[in-house]
Each structure stands twice: as C-alpha cells, then as structure tokens.
Design a protein around this motif. Structure first.
Motif, PDB file in Angstrom:
ATOM      1  N   LEU A 238       0.868  -1.230  -0.156  1.00 21.97           N
ATOM      2  CA  LEU A 238       0.229  -0.145   0.255  1.00 21.97           C
ATOM      3  C   LEU A 238       0.952   1.880   0.741  1.00 21.97           C
ATOM      4  O   LEU A 238       1.779   1.279   1.235  1.00 21.97           O
ATOM      5  N   THR A 239       0.481   2.490  -0.813  1.00 22.92           N
ATOM      6  CA  THR A 239       1.100   3.637  -0.497  1.00 22.92           C
ATOM      7  C   THR A 239       0.192   4.201   0.866  1.00 22.92           C
ATOM      8  O   THR A 239      -0.255   3.783   1.141  1.00 22.92           O
ATOM      9  N   GLU A 240       0.859   5.706   0.596  1.00 23.79           N
ATOM     10  CA  GLU A 240       0.741   6.522   1.716  1.00 23.79           C
ATOM     11  C   GLU A 240      -0.444   6.606   1.443  1.00 23.79           C
ATOM     12  O   GLU A 240      -1.703   7.092   2.115  1.00 23.79           O
ATOM     13  N   ASP A 241      -1.448   6.416   0.436  1.00 26.15           N
ATOM     14  CA  ASP A 241      -2.284   7.037  -0.177  1.00 26.15           C
ATOM     15  C   ASP A 241      -3.606   6.238  -0.251  1.00 26.15           C
ATOM     16  O   ASP A 241      -4.723   6.062  -0.386  1.00 26.15           O
ATOM     17  N   GLY A 242      -3.320   4.627   0.411  1.00 27.74           N
ATOM     18  CA  GLY A 242      -3.590   3.184   0.550  1.00 27.74           C
ATOM     19  C   GLY A 242      -4.262   2.908  -0.962  1.00 27.74           C
ATOM     20  O   GLY A 242      -4.977   2.447  -1.256  1.00 27.74           O
TER      21      GLY A 242
ATOM     22  N   ASP B  81     -11.902 -12.344  -5.438  1.00 27.37           N
ATOM     23  CA  ASP B  81     -10.894 -11.812  -3.976  1.00 27.37           C
ATOM     24  C   ASP B  81     -11.538 -10.419  -3.099  1.00 27.37           C
ATOM     25  O   ASP B  81     -11.787  -9.470  -4.575  1.00 27.37           O
ATOM     26  N   PRO B  82     -11.790 -10.266  -2.478  1.00 26.80           N
ATOM     27  CA  PRO B  82     -11.992  -8.997  -2.024  1.00 26.80           C
ATOM     28  C   PRO B  82     -10.615  -7.673  -1.658  1.00 26.80           C
ATOM     29  O   PRO B  82     -11.306  -6.937  -1.758  1.00 26.80           O
ATOM     30  N   PHE B  83      -9.367  -8.285  -2.364  1.00 24.33           N
ATOM     31  CA  PHE B  83      -8.656  -7.757  -3.158  1.00 24.33           C
ATOM     32  C   PHE B  83      -9.296  -6.572  -3.806  1.00 24.33           C
ATOM     33  O   PHE B  83      -8.495  -5.742  -3.796  1.00 24.33           O
ATOM     34  N   LEU B  84     -10.116  -6.737  -4.435  1.00 20.60           N
ATOM     35  CA  LEU B  84     -10.754  -6.413  -6.404  1.00 20.60           C
ATOM     36  C   LEU B  84     -11.499  -5.348  -5.834  1.00 20.60           C
ATOM     37  O   LEU B  84     -11.458  -4.432  -6.072  1.00 20.60           O
ATOM     38  N   ASN B  85     -11.967  -5.416  -4.317  1.00 21.50           N
ATOM     39  CA  ASN B  85     -12.747  -4.437  -3.188  1.00 21.50           C
ATOM     40  C   ASN B  85     -12.015  -3.224  -2.499  1.00 21.50           C
ATOM     41  O   ASN B  85     -13.038  -2.612  -1.640  1.00 21.50           O
ATOM     42  N   THR B  86     -10.487  -3.180  -2.454  1.00 20.43           N
ATOM     43  CA  THR B  86      -9.618  -2.734  -1.847  1.00 20.43           C
ATOM     44  C   THR B  86      -9.727  -0.857  -2.082  1.00 20.43           C
ATOM     45  O   THR B  86      -9.914  -0.756  -2.965  1.00 20.43           O
ATOM     46  N   GLN B  87     -10.557  -0.496  -1.034  1.00 16.98           N
ATOM     47  CA  GLN B  87     -10.416   0.958  -1.184  1.00 16.98           C
ATOM     48  C   GLN B  87      -9.193   1.539   0.026  1.00 16.98           C
ATOM     49  O   GLN B  87      -8.367   1.631   0.495  1.00 16.98           O
ATOM     50  N   ASN B  88      -8.973   2.927  -1.425  1.00 15.67           N
ATOM     51  CA  ASN B  88      -7.782   3.613  -1.208  1.00 15.67           C
ATOM     52  C   ASN B  88      -7.988   4.800   0.509  1.00 15.67           C
ATOM     53  O   ASN B  88      -9.695   5.014   0.685  1.00 15.67           O
ATOM     54  N   ASN B  89      -7.804   5.353   0.815  1.00 16.55           N
ATOM     55  CA  ASN B  89      -7.765   6.566   1.549  1.00 16.55           C
ATOM     56  C   ASN B  89      -9.273   7.650   1.025  1.00 16.55           C
ATOM     57  O   ASN B  89     -10.353   8.474   2.041  1.00 16.55           O
TER      58      ASN B  89
END
Length: 314
Positions: free
Chosen positions: A76-80, A106-114
């Motif tokens: 993850l980056t600082e921006d998520g 995979d839940p990875f596809l729904n990962t939300q950034n900041n």
C-alpha cells in the motif's frame, strides 16, 4: 512510467459539501483523483513496486507456485493505493489484467484507498472500459461508494462516459436496481447527474433501464424535470415530459417545475409547462411570512418574560 493526474471537477450550483458524520464537520467533496498515486513514494519503495509488478510477467507454472502467498496484494502507498490501483492510474493495462486474473472473487478487488476509491472507481475515472469489464467479471462489487457516496456508475454518469456506462449497466444487471436508486452524499442519483450535465442519451437510457424519472433529490426535493428547468435545458424538458415525467411534482417547498420558470429567460419552457401544469398548481405557493397570522409581541407580552434569573439576578 508516465504520471497521469486527474483533476477535481465541481458541479457548479449543485455541488454540496460532504459531511463528516463522525465529527459533524463539513468537508469538500472531491470525486476524482488529485494525485498520481506515486508522488508520495520514496525511490526504494517505487523500485520495489516496479519489481513486484515485473513478477506478474512470469509464466503460469511459476505464477501458480509464487502466488500462494501473494505478498503484492499487501503493498500500500501512503494514499492507500494497492498495486492494482497504481496499475490502473498509470494505464499499465498488462499489469492490471494479470492482477485481476489472479484475484477472482477476492476481496482484494474491492480494496478502497484513502479516498475510498476501489479499482473499479479508478478504471471509470481513467476511461478504461476493458478494465471495468474485467473487474466486473472477476467479482468486484459495483455497489461500493467512494468518500462522496458515488458508485462507479455515478462517476460514469457525471463524466458522460458512454463506454464505461455501457459496460457497467450490462455487467451488473442484478445490482443495477439498487445502484440506480442510490444517492450520493449530495443527494443525487445517476439520473439526477446525467440531467445536471445534460447528457440526453444517458437520460433516455437510464429511464429505459428502470430509473425513477420522478425521483427527488434529497437536498430539496427537485426531480430531473425541476433540474432541467433550473438549467434552462429545453431539449431535456421535452425529453423528460415525453418519457412521462410528472409536471405536477412538488419540491419540499411546494414548487412545481412551472414555478421555477419565473424570472428565467426561456419563455418557451414556461409556456410549455404552463399548458401542462394543473390549474390549481399554477399559482406560486404563499410564503411562510404571508401565511403567518401571528401578531408581534406587545410590550405587555414582553414583560411576561422578564422574570428569568441569571446567576441569581434578573
């Protein structure tokens, strides 16, 4: 690798502030990316991400063994942003495709950034309909909303992105009714957004797909027809009326679309709505001041409230 920046966009008079429900504060609502996603990375972090992405080019046999732990999904980056977010932002289609293929359901596809953007949100913002299609087929959730309450379809409607709009509406038929009924944090659903921006073909298509033509926005109860009058868009007024819009619908303040023509320049819209509006609804509603029969307090009435004590004194 080239950097791409996506600027802010505002909805003129229709854009409201987003409210932080935890602290009750008003925050500016930004629906698009305002940074590249890589600007906050140090050189060694950037190189590490590039190396991880290069590993996606390995042959299938090696991939099967190497993807068991899938450490790249945790980056993850600082921006998520995940590596998939970054691949979409920088139009690294081959990398994005490989990651999607190895992340089905995979839940990875729904990962939300900041900014609470999923890869699907970014694929629409970056005008990548092929990635949108792959994400939907891989099992991402099109109902997820970003920090402004927008689904990916809301963003496609706001941008007038025909290709992404088509892919989304065809690829999430089961979830489509709930998405069409979803309002963002400005109180607008998808039909409101395409009406505000004057995308007539999308207005017509959404109505065909089952969008409520008389849905009221949550801020003051305007329907798409009210919005069309506000924007003085004669073609949109005609289209909505031809599709069955209720000319007698009332805002929360009791105003019909015809009432909103007062003081506006397009007399053709005013005349057209005057003829269609019920006679009893043509007059402007009386204001609260006019309806109020209360008389101002007299001096005697004022003296009734002079017995309040503050720290033991009147």
């Amino acid at each position: 690798m080239a950097l791409y920046r996506v600027g802010n966009s505002k909805e003129l008079d229709y854009n409201m502030d987003n409210r932080d429900s935890k602290h009750g504060k008003l925050l500016p609502c930004t629906e698009d990316r305002i940074d590249s996603g890589l600007d906050s990375l140090k050189d060694e972090e950037y190189n590490g991400i590039v190396n991880e992405m290069e590993r996606l080019k390995m042959n299938p046999a090696e991939a099967t063994a190497d993807y068991c732990n899938e450490p790249w999904k945790l980056e993850l980056t600082e921006d998520g942003d995940t590596l998939l977010h970054l691949a979409i932002i920088h139009e690294a289609t081959d990398y994005a495709t490989k990651m999607i293929e190895h992340s089905r359901n995979d839940p990875f596809l729904n990962t939300q950034n900041n900014q609470r953007q999923t890869p699907l949100h970014l694929a629409v913002i970056m005008e990548q309909p092929q990635i949108v299609d792959r994400l939907l087929k891989a099992g991402c959730d099109p109902r997820m909303v970003d920090e402004c309450g927008n689904t990916a379809l809301h963003i496609a409607c706001k941008k007038g992105s025909l290709h992404c709009f088509s892919v989304l509406t065809q690829g999430c038929t089961q979830q489509l009714p709930s998405i069409l009924a979803t309002t963002n944090y400005n109180g607008h659903n998808c039909l409101h957004l395409v009406s505000i921006h004057g995308f007539l073909s999308l207005v017509e298509r959404l109505i065909e797909l089952g969008a409520d033509i008389n849905a009221q926005e949550q801020c003051n109860g305007r329907t798409p027809l009210h919005l069309a009058v506000d924007l003085q868009n004669l073609d949109l007024v005609r289209l909505l009326i031809s599709k069955g819009a209720n000319v007698n619908s009332l805002t929360y303040g009791g105003y019909t679309p015809y009432h909103l023509t007062y003081g506006r320049q397009n007399m053709e819209i005013q005349q057209h709505l005057y003829e269609l509006t019920a006679q009893e609804l043509r007059d402007l509603p009386e204001s609260e001041d006019e309806e109020s029969d209360e008389e101002p307090l007299s001096e005697e009435d004022d003296q009734m409230y002079d017995d309040f004590l503050w720290m033991g004194q009147k």
